[in-house]
Design an enzyme around this catalytic site. Structure first.
Site, PDB file in Angstrom:
ATOM      1  N   ASP A 119       0.807  -1.223   0.000  1.00  0.00           N
ATOM      2  CA  ASP A 119       0.000   0.000   0.000  1.00  0.00           C
ATOM      3  C   ASP A 119       0.841   1.274   0.000  1.00  0.00           C
ATOM      4  O   ASP A 119       0.302   2.377  -0.154  1.00  0.00           O
ATOM      5  CB  ASP A 119      -0.965   0.012   1.188  1.00  0.00           C
ATOM      6  N   ASP A 246      20.479  -1.997   0.971  1.00  0.00           N
ATOM      7  CA  ASP A 246      19.578  -0.921   0.556  1.00  0.00           C
ATOM      8  C   ASP A 246      19.264   0.027   1.708  1.00  0.00           C
ATOM      9  O   ASP A 246      18.608   1.054   1.501  1.00  0.00           O
ATOM     10  CB  ASP A 246      18.275  -1.482  -0.038  1.00  0.00           C
TER      11      ASP A 246
END
Length: 489
Positions: A119, A246
């Protein structure tokens, strides 16, 4: 506030244009006016009317060239190319009064092309943790991204359960990660990798542009800054929890806060992330993982730097980490700047006491600072009471006092007052512990941000004794220790 879009313009092929998706009934619940002032941002720009219009108004968004960045990363040691800004957007950059570049990045902004069917939202719980956590590390002198404002909403977000959603704007020199270089290296996109390097040399490593080998210089600087960062984490008992590549910044700053924790008891192999089943990112593994991540980053430099030079750059990590860690521990214990066998033995014995009885990691440093004159005078009782093994602590204190008194024949006498002030100025009274954070989160979820503000005020002034913050100097009860958190946010 003049917002630039250097990354969006110059590296358009490395990102995707995305506008923030509005949330239900947003409001600016916390704003960092001191940070805004230092960045040259008018405090009014962080008000509800101006900021929310800039982010969500259709008429204003035409001028907002926000982008989601593409990158990959090694997650728990495994390469994953399917990464990128899945819930965050680079709004743009500002030029600070110091003539440096600073990113404004909105976290929890909604879906992007890299959301992987998620989302794109962030929950209030994790947003509060990052907002306060990054400011706490900054106040301790530990390099970190910083928090500009927190936007609360009435929009529910589903994680393990339904939780209130939130957004925050964070700042840092850039959001370029190790994973950027890894992705364009492993995907064999040399032209894009070239562009990424050119951008970095233009905006972030301009002092290296004209050097003999700017790529080697850049890698070496990243290695050095990362070594310094991890030494600070270890000296102050900070466990990041998710050191995927990351989540590693090329600027050597603490980045992408997740299930982090400051140690309560000194348990070297403590794991703050309950998703870390193997203990890969345990507290005592952080130095070796940082070097592992730097080796992964070095692959992205391998087309520009000879292998022997890559090895030479990476070899700088360990000695600099050790030297920085020793210097920080000498400072915390008031042992001066001279590192020798006696001072190192003193530090080893101190940390061994903490380890052997699982003592609180932070209180003994502060207690030694507060009771330093008594300890030096041989009246160490108040200090030793923070340990269970009083006699062992007394023996250490006597040896410590003797070490401080042992000076060269014509050397300067100990200035106890200045020494104590120095120690009080680097050993925090208030540490951001998870049990305090949890209380602040519970209140915020009831739309009461006063506890967050008080906790933030305390950990933003960690060395200043203030009676109104007495509760935040208290260690956790047994049932509040070692709170483990997940990556979900």
């Amino acid at each position: 506030m003049q917002l630039h879009h250097f990354y969006a313009s110059e590296l358009a092929d490395l990102c995707s244009p995305v506008h923030p998706l509005a949330v239900a009934r947003p409001r600016v619940a916390m704003r960092n006016l001191d940070l805004a002032k230092s960045l040259g941002i008018d405090g009014d720009a962080l008000g509800d009317e101006h900021l929310l219009a800039m982010l969500f108004s259709v008429s204003k968004q035409g001028a907002l060239r926000s982008v989601a960045q593409k990158y990959g990363g090694h997650q728990f040691g495994h390469w994953n190319p399917q990464l990128g800004d899945g819930r965050g957007l680079l709004l743009g950059e500002i030029v600070t009064p110091q003539n440096t570049l600073c990113d404004l990045h909105l976290k929890g902004a909604g879906p992007t092309p890299y959301s992987r069917h998620a989302d794109g939202r962030a929950v209030l719980r994790s947003t509060v943790r990052e907002y306060i956590g990054s400011e706490a590390l900054h106040a301790l002198g530990i390099p970190s991204s910083r928090s500009l404002c927190l936007i609360a909403s009435e929009e529910p977000v589903m994680r393990e359960k339904l939780e209130p959603g939130a957004m925050m704007i964070r700042t840092c020199p850039s959001h370029i990660r190790f994973g950027h270089f890894e992705y364009f290296h492993y995907s064999n996109e040399k032209t894009k990798l070239d562009s990424l390097f050119e951008f970095c040399f233009e905006h972030h490593f301009s002092h290296l542009k004209d050097s003999h080998n700017p790529h080697l210089g850049m890698l070496t600087e990243i290695v050095q800054n990362t070594a310094t960062l991890i030494a600070h984490w270890q000296a102050y008992g900070f466990n990041h929890g998710v050191m995927n590549t990351d989540n590693m910044s090329i600027h050597g700053i603490t980045f992408d806060y997740g299930p982090y924790a400051f140690l309560d008891d000194f348990i070297p192999n403590y794991i703050c992330n309950h998703s870390d089943h193997s203990g890969r990112y345990a507290f005592d593994q952080q130095p070796s993982i940082a070097l592992w991540n730097l080796n992964a980053l070095a692959h992205g430099f391998s087309q520009y730097v000879e292998i022997e030079d890559l090895k030479a750059a990476l070899s700088e990590f360990e000695p600099l980490f050790i030297e920085t860690y020793q210097r920080l521990m000498h400072k915390r214990l008031g042992l001066g700047t001279t590192i020798n066998d006696n001072t190192q033995h003193c530090i080893h014995e101190f940390t061994q006491m903490l380890r052997d009885e699982f003592a609180d990691y932070h209180i003994p440093f502060r207690a030694l600072s507060e009771h330093l004159p008594d300890v030096i005078a041989g009246k160490e009782g108040a200090f030793t009471r923070v340990f269970e093994q009083h006699e062992r602590a007394s023996n250490w204190a006597r040896q410590y006092g003797a070490l401080l008194h042992h000076k060269p024949a014509n050397g300067p006498r100990i200035d106890i007052h200045n020494m104590q002030q120095d120690m009080l100025g680097c050993n925090p009274k208030y540490v951001l512990r998870n049990h305090h954070l949890q209380k602040a989160i519970v209140a915020a979820e009831q739309n009461d941000f006063s506890v967050c503000e008080r906790l933030l005020d305390a950990v933003s002034h960690p060395f200043e004794t203030n009676a109104t913050f007495a509760e935040f100097a208290q260690p956790p009860h047994a049932n509040e220790k070692g709170i483990a958190l997940s990556c979900s946010s």
